[in-house]
Design an enzyme around this catalytic site. Structure first.
Site, PDB file in Angstrom:
ATOM      1  CE  LYS A  65     -64.493 -36.340  48.053  1.00 51.64           C
ATOM      2  NZ  LYS A  65     -65.868 -36.533  48.547  1.00 51.64           N
TER       3      LYS A  65
ATOM      4  N   GLY B 110     -72.440 -30.318  63.070  1.00 54.68           N
ATOM      5  CA  GLY B 110     -72.519 -31.694  62.583  1.00 54.68           C
ATOM      6  C   GLY B 110     -71.171 -32.198  62.116  1.00 54.68           C
TER       7      GLY B 110
ATOM      8  N   GLY C 290     -70.335 -34.983  60.734  1.00 58.49           N
ATOM      9  CA  GLY C 290     -70.551 -36.155  59.886  1.00 58.49           C
ATOM     10  C   GLY C 290     -69.604 -36.088  58.701  1.00 58.49           C
TER      11      GLY C 290
ATOM     12  CD  GLU D  54     -72.137 -35.212  65.764  1.00 60.97           C
ATOM     13  OE1 GLU D  54     -71.949 -34.818  64.604  1.00 60.97           O
ATOM     14  OE2 GLU D  54     -73.170 -35.825  66.123  1.00 60.97           O
TER      15      GLU D  54
ATOM     16  CB  SER E 217     -72.643 -30.665  57.373  1.00 58.09           C
ATOM     17  OG  SER E 217     -71.736 -30.402  58.448  1.00 58.09           O
TER      18      SER E 217
ATOM     19  N   GLY F  54     -77.087 -33.660  57.913  1.00 53.55           N
ATOM     20  CA  GLY F  54     -77.810 -34.667  57.152  1.00 53.55           C
ATOM     21  C   GLY F  54     -78.582 -34.066  55.989  1.00 53.55           C
TER      22      GLY F  54
ATOM     23  CB  ALA G 236     -72.604 -41.205  44.310  1.00 52.53           C
TER      24      ALA G 236
ATOM     25  CG  HIS H 294     -43.046 -56.415  49.066  1.00 56.19           C
ATOM     26  ND1 HIS H 294     -43.483 -55.928  50.289  1.00 56.19           N
ATOM     27  CD2 HIS H 294     -41.718 -56.150  48.982  1.00 56.19           C
ATOM     28  CE1 HIS H 294     -42.442 -55.400  50.924  1.00 56.19           C
ATOM     29  NE2 HIS H 294     -41.357 -55.515  50.157  1.00 56.19           N
TER      30      HIS H 294
HETATM   31  P1  NAI Z   1     -74.207 -37.106  58.215  1.00 56.85           P
HETATM   32  O1  NAI Z   1     -75.421 -37.877  58.525  1.00 56.85           O
HETATM   33  O2  NAI Z   1     -72.992 -37.786  57.697  1.00 56.85           O
HETATM   34  O3  NAI Z   1     -73.729 -36.299  59.503  1.00 56.85           O
HETATM   35  C1  NAI Z   1     -74.556 -35.396  60.185  1.00 56.85           C
HETATM   36  C2  NAI Z   1     -74.024 -35.199  61.576  1.00 56.85           C
HETATM   37  O4  NAI Z   1     -74.701 -34.105  62.159  1.00 56.85           O
HETATM   38  C3  NAI Z   1     -74.243 -36.412  62.479  1.00 56.85           C
HETATM   39  O5  NAI Z   1     -73.048 -36.739  63.132  1.00 56.85           O
HETATM   40  C4  NAI Z   1     -75.330 -35.917  63.438  1.00 56.85           C
HETATM   41  O6  NAI Z   1     -75.230 -36.517  64.709  1.00 56.85           O
HETATM   42  C5  NAI Z   1     -75.042 -34.429  63.484  1.00 56.85           C
HETATM   43  N1  NAI Z   1     -76.184 -33.596  63.871  1.00 56.85           N
HETATM   44  C6  NAI Z   1     -77.474 -33.728  63.503  1.00 56.85           C
HETATM   45  N2  NAI Z   1     -78.227 -32.756  64.052  1.00 56.85           N
HETATM   46  C7  NAI Z   1     -77.391 -31.982  64.773  1.00 56.85           C
HETATM   47  C8  NAI Z   1     -77.567 -30.817  65.570  1.00 56.85           C
HETATM   48  N3  NAI Z   1     -78.767 -30.255  65.725  1.00 56.85           N
HETATM   49  N4  NAI Z   1     -76.483 -30.276  66.186  1.00 56.85           N
HETATM   50  C9  NAI Z   1     -75.269 -30.846  66.030  1.00 56.85           C
HETATM   51  N5  NAI Z   1     -75.047 -31.943  65.304  1.00 56.85           N
HETATM   52  C10 NAI Z   1     -76.091 -32.508  64.670  1.00 56.85           C
HETATM   53  O7  NAI Z   1     -74.715 -35.954  57.211  1.00 56.85           O
HETATM   54  P2  NAI Z   1     -73.894 -34.907  56.324  1.00 56.85           P
HETATM   55  O8  NAI Z   1     -72.483 -34.863  56.763  1.00 56.85           O
HETATM   56  O9  NAI Z   1     -74.701 -33.681  56.324  1.00 56.85           O
HETATM   57  O10 NAI Z   1     -73.947 -35.578  54.909  1.00 56.85           O
HETATM   58  C11 NAI Z   1     -75.194 -35.740  54.258  1.00 56.85           C
HETATM   59  C12 NAI Z   1     -75.258 -37.036  53.485  1.00 56.85           C
HETATM   60  O11 NAI Z   1     -74.393 -36.985  52.389  1.00 56.85           O
HETATM   61  C13 NAI Z   1     -74.890 -38.229  54.312  1.00 56.85           C
HETATM   62  O12 NAI Z   1     -75.837 -39.239  54.102  1.00 56.85           O
HETATM   63  C14 NAI Z   1     -73.568 -38.649  53.790  1.00 56.85           C
HETATM   64  O13 NAI Z   1     -73.391 -40.059  53.825  1.00 56.85           O
HETATM   65  C15 NAI Z   1     -73.570 -38.131  52.357  1.00 56.85           C
HETATM   66  N6  NAI Z   1     -72.215 -37.776  51.992  1.00 56.85           N
HETATM   67  C16 NAI Z   1     -71.357 -38.780  51.688  1.00 56.85           C
HETATM   68  C17 NAI Z   1     -70.048 -38.502  51.401  1.00 56.85           C
HETATM   69  C18 NAI Z   1     -69.125 -39.624  51.152  1.00 56.85           C
HETATM   70  O14 NAI Z   1     -69.593 -40.735  50.904  1.00 56.85           O
HETATM   71  N7  NAI Z   1     -67.822 -39.435  51.199  1.00 56.85           N
HETATM   72  C19 NAI Z   1     -69.527 -37.133  51.383  1.00 56.85           C
HETATM   73  C20 NAI Z   1     -70.511 -36.153  51.795  1.00 56.85           C
HETATM   74  C21 NAI Z   1     -71.797 -36.492  52.052  1.00 56.85           C
END
Ligand code: NAI
Length: 478
Positions: free
Chosen positions: A58, A192, A194, A215, A282, A284, A333, A457
């Site tokens: 952030k 990824g 995500g 993705e 990234s 997961g 978190a 407002h």
């Molecule tokens: P994520 O689960 O959000 O996204 C991972 C993405 O990678 C998915 O869209 C998935 O389909 C894709 N993917 C998986 N294997 C793949 C492959 N072999 N090739 C291409 N794409 C593939 O996981 P991310 O972004 O790594 O985050 C990890 C965790 O941390 C998540 O649970 C997330 O919720 C949490 N996090 C939360 C944040 C927030 O609340 N703002 C910020 C950063 C992380």
């Protein structure tokens, strides 16, 4: 000699440190054990969130947003800025300071609440008559045994590596390396799309990198409501993020100075190859139970290595609990914190409770994305009859005045009872606006309740109210 506590918390991230503080507030004798260290060897309390997640990302998102504003966002406001420049070293050192302040803040909170802190790594040693013995390997080398009536496992998660490709944090980066780059990559690849990929991709795009996201899934941001995901894809593409969906990665080959990625797209057609200066993986995260010696005491883990818990975060062992990323549910978190509080209250004889159905999700991009409750697709799949109301920020006076008109608020309510079932926002301050929806849903409010409540407002929150009015097809400003 072992020391005895009412509660030992393993891990000082949001789940662990909050459980420790709440336990101490309720009169328990609490110890929290965390191994993370700063470069200087000091404790780095706060877990992934504080050190290499929520907080530093952030800081960089905010700084990079200011840079982008200075470059091309201020002219429409009549503010002229001559040749804004980037001092990345300064930006990074500011981020590091913010992280340090948060580390020190938790040390202070532990002192204030009389939580004993042990800088080291804990593993289960044995079950004893009145609880558990933990073997602690001190960060400074000293070993000790702690005894506690209750143990909370809050050891978090680690980034999942692409099979056969280790994170070297130089060319192949996890969130840790992606937050610490000392130069803006020319070409940045991200496997990824995500939450991590989108947030960190946005940072480096704004600072000048060419960013390509690969993705696997055919739908963009499939966890979000489809209307919101479509709007997001439009906005991110306009910002210059190149997003390829339905991709199958065939090979990732880190070399000297570059990383080669071979992939096939959705059509299963010919193989493409792209070369990047840096690659963020990234895809997961995986629960972190290595080193706990779970097997020694028979602590049940599932196939992913997560600690198996019931609805109250109790494990299969008496007096052993687990919270946060190391158990089922979203890896967030604030979800970990909720579980930490609930478990501490249960240990102290209360009735702590977490409602997983009202945990908000936020993606800190620009525009921000936030939601709580069910998506339209989920409601359709469950056969629940619902009504939907949307309101765009382009029709909100405050958003127009600020120049942040991209996005909308969408509310879904039960067709019969009008209870709010989901709220989905993409737009300015979505991360803050979603709180109103979380509160409303926690009180099981109807869309009419929100529609009848006075909203100041001119504020962005009026868009939430207007979306509630839209459920009943009676928006006032559209
Ligand atoms: P994520 O689960 O959000 O996204 C991972 C993405 O990678 C998915 O869209 C998935 O389909 C894709 N993917 C998986 N294997 C793949 C492959 N072999 N090739 C291409 N794409 C593939 O996981 P991310 O972004 O790594 O985050 C990890 C965790 O941390 C998540 O649970 C997330 O919720 C949490 N996090 C939360 C944040 C927030 O609340 N703002 C910020 C950063 C992380």
């Amino acid at each position: 000699m072992s020391q005895a506590f009412d509660l030992a918390v393993i891990g000082g991230g949001p789940g662990g440190y909050i459980a420790a503080i709440r336990g101490a507030q309720l009169g328990l004798r609490v110890v929290c054990i965390d191994a993370a260290s700063t470069a200087g060897g000091e404790p780095a309390l706060g877990g992934t969130c504080t050190n290499v997640g929520c907080i530093p990302s952030k800081a960089l998102l905010q700084s990079s947003e200011y840079f982008a504003m200075a470059q091309h966002g201020l002219a429409e406001h009549g503010v002229r800025v001559a040749n804004p420049g980037l001092d990345l070293a300064r930006m990074q050192s500011r981020k590091d300071t913010v992280v340090r302040q948060n580390n020190e803040g938790i040390v202070y909170l532990f002192k204030k609440n009389k939580v004993t802190f042990v800088h080291g790594r804990a593993a289960f040693q044995a079950r004893v008559a009145d609880g558990w013995e933990l073997a602690v390997t001190g960060a400074a080398g000293a070993n000790e045994v702690l005894r506690a009536r209750n143990v909370v496992v809050a050891t978090g998660s680690n980034p999942r590596a692409f099979p056969g490709v280790a994170f070297d944090e130089d060319r192949v980066l996890s969130n840790t390396g992606a937050l610490a780059l000392d130069e803006v990559p020319g070409k940045l690849g991200i496997i990824g799309a995500g939450v991590v990929g989108l947030e960190l991709g946005s940072v480096w795009r704004r600072l000048g990198a060419q960013v390509t996201l690969l993705e696997a899934l055919p739908a963009f941001l499939g966890v979000a409501d489809e209307t919101i995901a479509k709007e997001a894809l439009k906005a991110f593409t306009k910002q210059g993020l190149k997003i390829h969906l339905g991709v199958q990665i065939d090979e990732i080959r880190p070399g000297k100075g570059a990383v080669l990625v071979r992939y096939r797209d959705a059509k299963g057609g010919s193989q493409e190859a792209l070369e990047f200066d840096r690659l963020i993986v990234s895809i997961g995260r995986v629960p972190n139970t290595d080193g706990l010696d779970a097997g020694r005491v028979g602590l049940a883990l599932d196939a992913r290595g997560a600690v198996v818990v019931d609805a109250h975060c109790a494990t299969n062992l008496p007096g052993v609990w687990a919270v946060g990323d190391v158990v089922r549910g979203p890896m967030l978190a604030h979800k970990a914190e909720e579980e930490g509080v609930a478990v501490a209250e249960r240990i102290a004889g209360g009735a702590g409770h977490v409602d997983l159905a009202t945990i908000p999700s936020v993606v800190y991009t620009d525009p921000e994305i936030a939601w709580v409750g069910q998506t339209e697709a989920q409601l359709k799949a469950s056969g629940r009859a619902y009504r939907s109301g949307s309101f765009p920020f382009s029709a909100n006076g405050r958003a127009r005045a600020a120049g942040h008109t991209t996005g909308l608020v969408k509310m879904l309510a039960d067709a019969a009872t009008d209870e709010i079932l989901g709220v989905h926002i993409i737009g300015p301050s979505a991360s803050e606006l979603i709180s109103e929806a979380v509160v409303a849903m926690s009180f099981r409010a109807s869309s009419e309740d929100i529609a009848r409540i006075c909203h100041a407002h001119p504020t962005l929150s009026e868009a939430v109210r207007e979306s509630a009015l839209a459920v009943d097809k009676r928006t006032l400003n559209l």
